[in-house]
Design a protein around this motif. Sequence first.
Motif, short mmCIF file in Angstrom:
data_model
loop_
_atom_site.label_atom_id
_atom_site.label_comp_id
_atom_site.label_asym_id
_atom_site.label_seq_id
_atom_site.Cartn_x
_atom_site.Cartn_y
_atom_site.Cartn_z
N ALA A 39 44.19 88.96 30.59
CA ALA A 39 42.82 88.58 31.22
C ALA A 39 41.78 89.08 30.43
O ALA A 39 40.61 88.55 30.41
CB ALA A 39 43.05 89.15 32.84
N MET A 40 41.91 90.11 29.83
CA MET A 40 41.09 90.92 28.87
C MET A 40 41.60 90.80 27.47
O MET A 40 42.64 91.21 27.13
CB MET A 40 40.67 92.06 29.43
CG MET A 40 40.00 92.34 30.93
SD MET A 40 39.69 94.00 31.33
CE MET A 40 38.05 94.32 30.37
N PRO A 41 40.69 90.52 26.57
CA PRO A 41 41.06 90.47 25.15
C PRO A 41 41.06 91.61 24.23
O PRO A 41 41.07 91.47 22.83
CB PRO A 41 40.01 89.72 24.44
CG PRO A 41 38.82 89.92 25.18
CD PRO A 41 39.46 90.16 26.58
N ASP A 42 41.02 93.03 25.06
CA ASP A 42 40.85 94.25 24.30
C ASP A 42 41.88 94.38 23.01
O ASP A 42 41.40 94.65 22.10
CB ASP A 42 40.85 95.41 25.29
CG ASP A 42 39.90 95.42 26.27
OD1 ASP A 42 39.33 94.08 26.88
OD2 ASP A 42 39.28 96.28 26.71
N ASN A 43 43.42 94.01 23.48
CA ASN A 43 44.29 94.38 22.55
C ASN A 43 44.11 93.42 21.52
O ASN A 43 44.71 93.81 20.22
CB ASN A 43 45.63 94.17 23.09
CG ASN A 43 45.87 95.60 24.06
OD1 ASN A 43 45.09 96.34 24.19
ND2 ASN A 43 47.02 95.74 24.67
N VAL A 44 43.40 92.27 21.59
CA VAL A 44 43.68 91.27 20.47
C VAL A 44 42.45 91.74 19.52
O VAL A 44 42.56 91.95 18.14
CB VAL A 44 43.09 89.98 20.88
CG1 VAL A 44 42.76 89.06 19.63
CG2 VAL A 44 44.36 89.35 21.79
N VAL A 45 41.42 92.51 20.15
CA VAL A 45 40.31 92.83 19.16
C VAL A 45 40.73 94.03 18.73
O VAL A 45 40.68 94.39 17.12
CB VAL A 45 39.29 93.41 20.16
CG1 VAL A 45 38.11 94.08 19.39
CG2 VAL A 45 38.38 91.97 20.56
#
Length: 473
Positions: A367-373
């Motif tokens: 749901a949050m893109p933190d790990n992609v970033v």
Amino acid sequence: MRRSRRALWLAAVAPAPAVISRSIAALLASLALCTQPRADEIRKGEYLARAADCIGCHTSNPSRPFAGGYRVPTPFGDVYSTNITPDLDTGIGRYSADEFVRAVQKGVRRDGANLYPAMPYDSFAAMSREDVLAIRAYLLAQPPIFQPRPANILPFPFNQRWTLVLWKLANLHSGGFAPDRSRTAAWTRGAYLVEVLGHCGACHTPRNATFGMDENRAFAGGNAGIWRAFNITSDKIAGVGGWSDEELFRFLKTGAVPGKAYASGPMAETVMNSLQHLSDDDIHAMAAYLRDVPAQSGDEKQPRFSWGNTLGVADSAGSNGAAQGSGAAAGGDLYRSLCSGCHGTNGGGSADGSAPSLTHNTSPGAAMPDNVVMTILEGVKAGDVAGRKSMAAFGGWLDDGQVAILANYVTAHFGNPDARVTAADVRLMRAGTSTGRTVMILAGQALAACGAVLLLALLTLLAKRLRSAHVRP
């Protein structure tokens, strides 16, 4: 020629060669009996140190294992790990057995100062003394390395160690691990590995108002520095309830389950440094325990691994008439030049599995893109576990805006299209600290507490006045 009296006396009292041989053999056997338990304890300590991933946090330079200096981002600032080699001046060479046990289980240094809970002693508190001393035996058998610890970067009042007394009162529970007699031996072993040695809750459990682990939301997902540690409860949408036993085993052992997840960030390093070295029985035990963790729901609308949009770069970067440099087109350009060579045009990964698929992958599907970033910024250290290759970091090549465009492209085309990130978000994640957010949270808590006290005082005053008016003649 007659021998002298001295020669005759020596001949009489000197032991025969056979007697000497037997004596030497007995001495060697005695030494072997003394050293064998020591060697067994060291081997046991090595395995336990692997299970606890000591090397992961206490090594900043791979050529200087256990010498400390590893940066641990915390909500309060940066803490640097200590040297745990036998060095007398900068390591644990002067620690007695009791002092070492106290440091591991209670978070107290040899000089009596409190350790910051970046060292997960709130989990290690339940470790048996025998296991702690076995780890100590292993560490003391390592080469001593002189390496002072860098100074922590903590603003006031977080740099005051005495304040940790309050944190410990709220969050540190004494007492050893208590096995559940109604459970199997494998389940009990898994509980000890997950809850204590592996300290999985340190990352995968959200924090409460005192920044301790929220025991009411155990394993419902938390943070590992700036990275997101996902929900690993038995919930079928937010957690791992939709995984098979074999998939759980494979992920813990290799960090890669095609169609489900690929470990990145601290989890990839945990697989590389710790989990891949554990016995299959222990990994199965951990999986059995996690399978039984009470379900905790999350914000997900569907399982993270279920997203599987496979719209290709060529389909999205120009055919829709978008201007070059705009979001979708610029993202497609970045993806094609930096990512498609390994992950494929449609995000399906490499044929040999060394580069993971971006579809049906928990990181783009979150749901949050933190790990992609963070993956774009820092890459992935996979250590060639199960043939999976490490990924280069692009943080030094791309600015914040480019990282945001690329991350949004990846989530929109291969994962959860609702997950969005801005350049400002990337800037904060690149800085690698959440201290400012922590200060705001604490300030809000302080204001709320003051407001509650003021409201209580006003209500008390009002009650007194009402009583006074009621009794007035």
